[in-house]
Scaffold this motif. Structure first.
Motif, mmCIF file in Angstrom:
data_model
loop_
_atom_site.group_PDB
_atom_site.id
_atom_site.type_symbol
_atom_site.label_atom_id
_atom_site.label_comp_id
_atom_site.label_asym_id
_atom_site.label_seq_id
_atom_site.Cartn_x
_atom_site.Cartn_y
_atom_site.Cartn_z
ATOM 1 N N GLY A 51 0.984 -1.390 -0.238
ATOM 2 C CA GLY A 51 0.079 0.037 -0.094
ATOM 3 C C GLY A 51 0.842 1.217 -0.171
ATOM 4 N N ALA A 52 2.005 0.954 0.657
ATOM 5 C CA ALA A 52 2.956 2.436 0.484
ATOM 6 C C ALA A 52 3.459 2.374 -0.595
ATOM 7 C CB ALA A 52 3.960 2.236 1.722
ATOM 8 N N THR A 116 -0.524 13.018 -5.391
ATOM 9 C CA THR A 116 -0.414 14.335 -4.511
ATOM 10 C C THR A 116 -0.375 15.379 -5.560
ATOM 11 O OG1 THR A 116 0.922 13.042 -2.918
ATOM 12 C CG2 THR A 116 0.853 15.630 -2.884
ATOM 13 N N HIS A 143 -6.853 10.135 2.491
ATOM 14 C CA HIS A 143 -5.347 10.216 2.473
ATOM 15 C C HIS A 143 -5.206 11.973 2.606
ATOM 16 C CE1 HIS A 143 -1.174 10.769 1.301
ATOM 17 N NE2 HIS A 143 -0.971 9.297 1.773
ATOM 18 N N THR A 191 -11.853 9.060 -2.023
ATOM 19 C CA THR A 191 -10.963 8.049 -2.517
ATOM 20 C C THR A 191 -11.639 6.781 -2.977
ATOM 21 O OG1 THR A 191 -9.014 6.805 -1.815
ATOM 22 C CG2 THR A 191 -10.812 6.657 -0.024
ATOM 23 N N ASP A 220 -9.773 9.663 -6.067
ATOM 24 C CA ASP A 220 -8.204 9.273 -5.820
ATOM 25 C C ASP A 220 -8.264 7.719 -5.825
ATOM 26 O OD1 ASP A 220 -6.041 8.389 -4.477
ATOM 27 O OD2 ASP A 220 -6.210 9.523 -2.652
ATOM 28 N N ALA A 222 -5.264 6.019 -5.993
ATOM 29 C CA ALA A 222 -3.918 5.634 -5.680
ATOM 30 C C ALA A 222 -4.165 4.017 -5.214
ATOM 31 C CB ALA A 222 -3.374 6.639 -4.695
ATOM 32 N N SER A 243 -0.607 7.070 -8.612
ATOM 33 C CA SER A 243 0.559 7.077 -8.610
ATOM 34 C C SER A 243 1.158 5.996 -9.447
ATOM 35 C CB SER A 243 1.191 7.159 -7.148
ATOM 36 O OG SER A 243 0.976 8.222 -6.708
ATOM 37 N N HIS A 245 4.017 4.432 -8.551
ATOM 38 C CA HIS A 245 4.773 3.495 -7.668
ATOM 39 C C HIS A 245 3.841 2.463 -7.017
ATOM 40 C CE1 HIS A 245 4.159 5.499 -3.687
ATOM 41 N NE2 HIS A 245 3.791 6.449 -4.311
HETATM 42 N N1 7TS Z 1 -4.089 8.966 -1.957
HETATM 43 C C1 7TS Z 1 -4.078 7.608 -1.498
HETATM 44 C C2 7TS Z 1 -5.436 7.001 -1.011
HETATM 45 C C3 7TS Z 1 -2.986 7.080 -1.000
HETATM 46 O O1 7TS Z 1 -3.046 5.664 -0.391
HETATM 47 C C4 7TS Z 1 -1.731 7.614 -1.184
HETATM 48 C C5 7TS Z 1 -0.275 7.234 -0.680
HETATM 49 C C6 7TS Z 1 -1.740 9.067 -1.713
HETATM 50 C C7 7TS Z 1 -2.985 9.505 -2.094
HETATM 51 C C8 7TS Z 1 -0.518 9.863 -2.075
HETATM 52 O O2 7TS Z 1 0.245 9.163 -3.084
HETATM 53 P P1 7TS Z 1 1.673 9.670 -3.647
HETATM 54 O O3 7TS Z 1 2.179 8.805 -4.505
HETATM 55 O O4 7TS Z 1 1.485 11.162 -4.360
HETATM 56 O O5 7TS Z 1 2.430 10.005 -2.382
HETATM 57 N N2 7TS Z 1 -0.530 6.331 0.345
HETATM 58 C C9 7TS Z 1 0.476 5.753 1.263
HETATM 59 C C10 7TS Z 1 0.252 4.898 2.216
HETATM 60 O O6 7TS Z 1 -0.937 4.497 2.417
HETATM 61 N N3 7TS Z 1 1.611 4.407 2.758
HETATM 62 O O7 7TS Z 1 2.493 5.304 2.139
HETATM 63 C C11 7TS Z 1 1.908 5.795 1.040
#
Ligand code: 7TS
Length: 426
Positions: A51-52, A116, A143, A191, A220, A222, A243, A245
């Protein structure tokens, strides 16, 4: 995923119509991810922090390597062969993303640094469209990336930020949504899937209701795209962001999908090269979509890497992936009772394989450290969702987030390690 109506309502391109899948060959898939082979702290790595950020298959690494070895130059210059190769690879990746989201046109696919930046781009661009009395509707499970840009937009414009409540199980409270959605709602930003709870929200239904009152909608994605393929046209949303990654692609790049007409209306986010049509000291005009939003030299190799990641996913059986992921989650759920004092936070009916939990007598960060000593990587903390932590009255949680390359043995290893920790430290 078993509930058809939920699946449709949450807007993923469903795979129910496809023939039943053969089980996923996880052993073969794991060989595609070289990083998984290593030992960490003397133990075979068990990577449960997807998830990260998710790990990258060999084909992504190779595509980026090949790009730098054979194709690299700057894009959209048209001056020489390498520039043409780089542009073709870069724009080819954009087309791959368009198809992945089922967007109508590549003009609707804007490269950003990630989720983001994509949300910031939209929130900034909407400044002039909002004023006092207008409302922005988000949810309690967002988030920070889908909270703070809207909070700042509200501050700049005089609009009010409203928040959809979450149920104790971790689902969106649809009564709260109905109560707060009104003619004053100008933007709904929610989200698709919660990074903490794993909840899959019924976003198509939310979007339809928001559109009925004339609100713009941003989803969102992600945490959704690693598990599902969203269909932005079926969803009907105005914006969809994610994202790379977390989708098994490289860091440093992400995507803003926006409906063409809306992107035409939004002002540029950053200014400089690439995003202009004509510059003079008297007046500057903007490039066409999507370049209007892509100031400066873009993340070319990263776009190529993301394209390769999506190609890789397209080569896998999506139905088998979903089934395997749900089996991992079911197995983990079934083992919770084996750990005294363990409780799962987020028990929605429709979830991706994400398990946030707490264990009586143990701080989440200690759980993380002790698991790491046994080679098991999870995330602990507030997960950039402090309002949700406040709602549950916890400083943070421990979170295991699974991907399709995780095995049932790894779930067993996680719970065996938790049992040991619980026995020794509580
Ligand atoms: N939205 C959600 C739902 C997310 O889980 C994350 C990152 C973001 C936005 C932001 O994404 P970024 O790639 O722009 O940073 N979530 C997490 C997490 O759950 N642990 O580390 C990053």
């Amino acid at each position: 995923m078993t509930d058809l109506s939920m699946a449709h309502s949450s807007g993923q391109q469903t795979s129910e119509h496809l023939p039943a899948a053969a089980p996923l060959d996880v052993a073969a898939i794991r060989r595609d991810f070289p990083i998984l082979e290593q030992k960490v702290n003397g133990k075979s790595l068990v990577y449960l922090d997807n998830g990260a950020s998710a790990q990258k298959p060999q084909v992504v690494l190779e595509a980026m390597d090949r790009y730098y070895r054979e194709q690299h130059s700057n894009v959209h210059r048209g001056a020489h062969t390498l520039g043409d190769r780089a542009t073709a690879a870069f724009e080819g990746a954009r087309e791959t993303v368009r198809a992945f989201l089922n967007a109508a046109s590549t003009r609707e696919i804007v490269w950003t640094r990630g989720t983001t930046e994509a949300i910031n781009l939209v929130a900034n661009g909407l400044t002039a469209k909002l004023s006092a009395g207008d409302e922005i509707l988000i949810s309690h499970m967002e988030h920070h990336a889908n909270i703070v840009p809207w909070q700042m937009l509200a501050e700049r414009s005089g609009a009010t930020l409203k928040v959809i409540a979450v149920t104790p199980e971790g689902e969106l409270d649809l009564d709260s949504f109905d109560q707060q959605l009104s003619e004053r709602t100008r933007i709904l930003a929610v989200t698709h899937v919660s990074n903490v709870l794993g909840t899959v929200n019924p976003v198509a239904e939310l979007v339809a209701k928001a559109k009925a009152v004339g609100a713009l909608t941003l989803l969102d994605g992600a945490q959704a795209v690693p598990h599902y393929r969203p269909d932005v046209q079926a969803l009907g949303c105005d914006f969809y962001v994610f994202s790379s990654h977390k989708l098994f692609g490289p860091t440093g790049i992400g995507v803003l999908y926006g409906r063409e007409q809306l992107l035409e209306e939004l002002p540029p986010y950053q200014f400089g090269g690439e995003m202009i049509e004509r510059v003079s000291f008297a007046k500057t005009t903007w490039n066409t979509l999507p370049y209007k939003f892509e100031a400066g030299t873009p993340a070319i190799a990263e776009a190529v890497g993301l394209g390769a990641a999506i190609d890789y996913l397209n080569g896998l059986d999506r139905r088998a992936i979903e089934a395997a992921e749900q089996t991992l989650l079911a197995k983990a759920n079934g083992l919770v009772d084996s750990i005294p004092g363990m409780a799962v936070i987020g028990t929605a009916r429709h979830k991706v394989p994400v398990m946030s939990f707490k264990i009586d007598g143990l701080h989440p960060s200690d759980i993380g450290t002790l698991l790491d000593q046994q080679g098991i990587a999870i995330r602990t903390g507030h997960h950039c969702a402090m309002p949700l932590m406040d709602f549950y009255g916890v400083p943070g949680t421990a979170r295991a987030s699974f991907a399709f390359y995780n095995t049932l043995e790894e779930v067993d290893q996680l719970f065996a390690a938790l049992q040991k920790i619980q026995r020794l430290f509580v």
